[in-house]
Design a protein around this motif. Structure first.
Motif, short mmCIF file in Angstrom:
data_model
loop_
_atom_site.label_atom_id
_atom_site.label_comp_id
_atom_site.label_asym_id
_atom_site.label_seq_id
_atom_site.Cartn_x
_atom_site.Cartn_y
_atom_site.Cartn_z
N GLN A 255 0.83 -1.20 0.00
CA GLN A 255 0.00 0.00 0.00
C GLN A 255 0.86 1.26 0.00
O GLN A 255 0.56 2.24 -0.70
N LYS A 256 1.95 1.24 0.78
CA LYS A 256 2.86 2.38 0.83
C LYS A 256 3.46 2.63 -0.55
O LYS A 256 3.59 3.79 -1.00
N GLU A 257 3.83 1.56 -1.25
CA GLU A 257 4.39 1.70 -2.60
C GLU A 257 3.36 2.32 -3.54
O GLU A 257 3.68 3.20 -4.35
N GLN A 259 0.84 4.29 -2.81
CA GLN A 259 0.64 5.71 -2.50
C GLN A 259 1.83 6.55 -2.94
O GLN A 259 1.66 7.68 -3.39
#
Length: 457
Positions: A255-257, A259
């Protein structure tokens, strides 16, 4: 504090709700086979009638503008929470409604080492008529029992949990949900708390329920990044169907990637065939024209392999669509409602052939959010319509039910009591603290200590 509303008899019966029908979440009584001796003591059940109440003396700050709340960064929990403890020798203790505060855990607690933790996500809504409502609570509490037993945590009556949720909402709702058209997030959670290290079934557990203010997340359309081949959210025989913490932590790097690359969530794919499963923590829907029949379909992944969460919003979308969208009405063409496996290649083909009409994610947090773009293996895929007519209809119908614009059995009203702070007791404590400070002021270290504390505050 008003007493809990009347409960069905099974809350205090010897049988425990231990089995949930997969298709309709119907709570059933069942006899649990056991090798324990016949004269073994009966374990106490979770019982809302035994609730102990302690009202806060230091009310928390209410944020009038929920749009300024930073999702995932700001703690905006309400004044009170409900807790209940369980042990394998005694069963459930009397639940407590008390001021919101920290949890005391041993460093070796089971939930910290072996992921014995599950939860639910629900919302309470302040209707246009001023009434407080919760949306299909029996579905969430029954699903939480499924999640709990999947990770060897104790069973409980879903109806008892629902009653405790209503009591907490009745207490904090008037202050924390004053405005029509607003909502509160509800988070019931169950964790293993036993302090002995070792991979075994938890011997102790704690149930707690908190309420929190939450920003509106569905007004902004979503962009999705399809997961990589070396990344997977859930698999057959696993626990993707349960709402357990272990489903979420491993997904956060992906998810961080997403975003960081300008996308909102991951579109999770499964297998080398790139089967479409979920969008972040939400269920995913497409509306397209069937290549062979030319008919318009509402399609979502099936529950058969138990890698998809049986979302309450997902279930509600499907039921409303089957009830209201299968026959043509005015300029609205009827839909075929389909739960089946489909792949990213199917989506790519539909987009290239101008058959992909709408896409949206559905869940408690993001409600129904239109998806405007999906990035897959270097290629962007977009539906023909943003906030398309079918997505807008489904979103509107659900909002009308949640906020009381439409009278419906899915919206359960909650009678409110509120709470009153005992100001006299608070003033007495202030006077006592003031006297202690006067005494401490005589100490030479007082000025330096006060400066240090002020810097920390």
């Amino acid at each position: 504090m008003a007493p809990p509303s009347a409960l069905t008899a099974h809350l205090t019966s010897t049988a425990v709700a231990n089995s949930i029908a997969e298709n309709n979440y119907t709570e059933r009584q069942s006899v649990i086979e056991s090798t324990a001796p016949i004269d073994a003591p009966k374990l106490a059940e979770l019982d809302p009638f035994k609730l102990k109440v302690t009202i806060t003396k230091t009310p928390r700050q209410f944020h009038a503008d929920a749009s300024k709340i930073q999702w995932g960064k700001t703690d905006v929990s309400t004044d009170h929470w409900i807790t209940a403890k369980w042990s394998e020798t005694e069963g459930w203790t009397a639940p407590e409604l008390k001021p919101y505060g920290p949890i005391s855990l041993w460093p070796t607690a089971s939930c910290l080492h072996y992921a014995t933790e599950c939860f639910e996500g629900m919302k309470a809504y302040r209707g246009v008529d001023g009434s407080l409502r919760i949306f299909r609570p029996t579905k969430n509490t029954a699903r939480m029992l499924v999640s709990s037993t999947r990770i060897a945590l104790p069973s409980f009556s879903p109806s008892a949990l629902e009653e405790l949720i209503k009591i907490l909402l009745a207490t904090d709702g008037p202050k924390w949900l004053p405005k029509s058209g607003s909502f509160l997030y509800i988070r019931p959670t169950l964790i293993g708390t036993g302090g002995a290290l070792g991979v075994h079934k938890p011997t102790e557990a704690m149930l707690f329920i908190v309420l929190a203010q939450f920003p509106v997340l569905y007004e902004k359309p979503m962009k999705l990044l399809a997961s990589r081949e070396d990344s997977i959210r859930a698999w057959p025989g696993g626990f993707g169907f349960a709402k357990v913490g272990a489903n979420y932590g491993p997904s956060l790097m992906a998810q961080k990637e997403a975003q960081a690359r300008g996308y909102d969530q991951i579109l999770w794919l499964f297998d080398k065939s790139c089967q479409v499963t979920e969008a972040g923590a939400s269920n995913f829907f497409v509306i397209w024209k069937n290549k062979d029949t030319g008919r318009i379909e509402l399609v979502t992944a099936p529950l058969d392999d138990k890698i998809i969460l049986d979302g309450v919003t997902r279930r509600s979308v499907l039921e409303l669509a089957r009830d209201r969208l299968t026959c043509p009405t005015g300029d609205i063409q009827g839909l075929d409602i389909v739960e089946r496996k489909y792949t990213m290649m199917d989506l790519v083909d539909a987009a290239k052939e101008d058959r992909l009409l709408e896409t949206f994610a559905a869940g408690t947090a993001f409600f129904i959010s239109s998806v405007t773009r999906i990035h897959f293996r270097g290629e962007d895929i977009s539906p023909k319509q943003t906030n398309g007519k079918y997505t807008s209809l489904l979103r509107g119908w659900l909002k009308d039910i949640m906020y009381g614009e439409e009278s419906h059995e899915w919206a359960v009203q909650v009678s409110e009591t509120g709470f009153k702070v005992d100001n006299s007791a608070a003033e007495k404590e202030i006077d006592q603290m003031a006297e202690k400070l006067r005494q401490m002021k005589a100490n030479p270290a007082f000025a330096a200590a006060l400066q240090k504390v002020q810097a920390e505050i």
